[in-house]
Scaffold this active site. Structure first.
Site, PDB file in Angstrom:
ATOM      1  N   ASP A  25      41.527  43.763  49.757  1.00 46.00           N
ATOM      2  CA  ASP A  25      42.898  44.148  50.126  1.00 46.00           C
ATOM      3  C   ASP A  25      43.182  45.563  49.609  1.00 46.00           C
ATOM      4  OD1 ASP A  25      43.755  41.559  51.194  1.00 46.00           O
ATOM      5  OD2 ASP A  25      43.716  40.834  49.131  1.00 46.00           O
ATOM      6  N   SER A  27      41.450  37.354  46.356  1.00 44.16           N
ATOM      7  CA  SER A  27      42.055  36.576  47.445  1.00 44.16           C
ATOM      8  C   SER A  27      41.184  35.415  47.905  1.00 44.16           C
ATOM      9  CB  SER A  27      42.336  37.486  48.642  1.00 44.16           C
ATOM     10  OG  SER A  27      42.801  36.703  49.720  1.00 44.16           O
ATOM     11  N   ASP A  36      36.508  45.864  46.361  1.00 40.22           N
ATOM     12  CA  ASP A  36      37.713  45.054  46.482  1.00 40.22           C
ATOM     13  C   ASP A  36      38.021  45.008  47.985  1.00 40.22           C
ATOM     14  OD1 ASP A  36      40.192  43.772  45.774  1.00 40.22           O
ATOM     15  OD2 ASP A  36      41.163  45.694  46.192  1.00 40.22           O
TER      16      ASP A  36
HETATM   17  C1  BG6 Z   1      44.429  40.349  45.852  1.00 39.10           C
HETATM   18  C2  BG6 Z   1      45.701  41.068  46.261  1.00 39.10           C
HETATM   19  O1  BG6 Z   1      43.341  40.939  46.510  1.00 39.10           O
HETATM   20  O2  BG6 Z   1      44.492  38.970  46.198  1.00 39.10           O
HETATM   21  C3  BG6 Z   1      46.926  40.359  45.707  1.00 39.10           C
HETATM   22  O3  BG6 Z   1      45.644  42.402  45.760  1.00 39.10           O
HETATM   23  C4  BG6 Z   1      46.894  38.890  46.115  1.00 39.10           C
HETATM   24  O4  BG6 Z   1      48.083  40.978  46.213  1.00 39.10           O
HETATM   25  C5  BG6 Z   1      45.586  38.262  45.615  1.00 39.10           C
HETATM   26  O5  BG6 Z   1      48.001  38.198  45.547  1.00 39.10           O
HETATM   27  C6  BG6 Z   1      45.453  36.788  45.951  1.00 39.10           C
HETATM   28  O6  BG6 Z   1      45.382  36.636  47.345  1.00 39.10           O
HETATM   29  P1  BG6 Z   1      45.481  35.233  48.113  1.00 39.10           P
HETATM   30  O7  BG6 Z   1      45.134  35.602  49.530  1.00 39.10           O
HETATM   31  O8  BG6 Z   1      44.472  34.317  47.475  1.00 39.10           O
HETATM   32  O9  BG6 Z   1      46.872  34.743  47.932  1.00 39.10           O
HETATM   33 MG    MG Z   2      43.165  45.537  46.259  1.00 42.00          MG
END
Ligand code: BG6
Ligand code: MG
Length: 216
Positions: free
Chosen positions: A12, A117, A10
């Site tokens: 973040d 993300s 992962d």
């Molecule tokens: C995840 C995070 O990795 O990505 C979440 O833990 C986040 O907090 C999600 O909302 C989506 O991210 P993004 O950058 O596409 O808005």
């Molecule tokens: Mg994470």
């Protein structure tokens, strides 16, 4: 010698110090909407995609909005988030992240990133980790987000490795659930009380003992 052939990370909260920026951006939006949103509420959002996170926050405030308004609110949050991470550099890697990925590679593991993300490629570039990663899953091309196993299975398929031969690292409860559903070995980064399904949990990325995992 272990049977592991791949490491799936992962992003973040595991490799990059961006989890707090997601929280701050969501809280700013929630404040503007008059919704109380705490760090405790945020814990359940980790690992969830942007729209699912927004839907959860709106539900906390007993609110529903039309689809086009959802898209606008999600874009507004992403703007706040990007304002914070635009200056990101290798200094924003979580301690031990570079060393962990490098030791995985030195142990002949293929390396992938399974992040919900849509900003993952940008963060990997800015943090300097991109050259160490063999495959980055595209969450936009995956039907079911975490806690479904799909994004982890997309990584193992792209790497050509059987899911049972994958070690996967997560800081979110939804992510651990996804790894377990994918049939992979789940390594939690954080609080074992939150990451209950993990086979083993380390308090931080810097504390991961890869050599011990490879002997498991
Ligand atoms: C995840 C995070 O990795 O990505 C979440 O833990 C986040 O907090 C999600 O909302 C989506 O991210 P993004 O950058 O596409 O808005
Ligand atoms: Mg994470």
């Amino acid at each position: 010698m272990s049977g592991f052939q791949a490491a799936i990370f992962d992003l973040d909260g595991v490799l990059v110090d961006s989890a707090k920026a997601h929280f701050v951006a969501w809280r700013r939006l929630a404040d503007e909407l008059g919704i109380v949103f705490t760090e405790h509420d945020n814990e359940a959002l980790k690992g969830l995609d942007r729209i699912t996170s927004l839907r959860t926050i709106l539900a906390l405030g007993g609110r529903t909005v039309a689809d086009d308004e959802m898209a606008k609110l999600a874009a507004r949050k992403n703007g706040y988030y990007l304002d914070m991470i635009r200056q990101m550099s290798p200094a924003d890697q979580l301690p031990g992240a570079d060393a962990l990925v490098r030791s995985a590679r030195a142990s002949h593991l293929k390396c992938a990133v399974a992040s919900a993300s849509r900003n993952a490629p940008l963060l990997l570039e800015r943090s300097g980790l991109a050259p160490l990663i063999d495959f980055v899953a595209d969450p936009g091309a995956i039907a079911r987000g975490k806690p479904a196993p799909d994004i982890f299975l997309a990584c193992s398929a792209a790497l050509g490795v059987d899911p049972v031969a994958c070690l996967a690292f997560e800081d979110a409860s939804a992510g651990i659930e996804a790894i377990v559903a994918a049939g992979m070995f789940a390594v939690g980064i954080g609080d074992p009380e939150i990451l209950k399904g993990a086979r083993i949990t380390f308090p931080a990325t810097s504390a991961v003992d890869l050599a011990a995992l490879l002997q498991a």
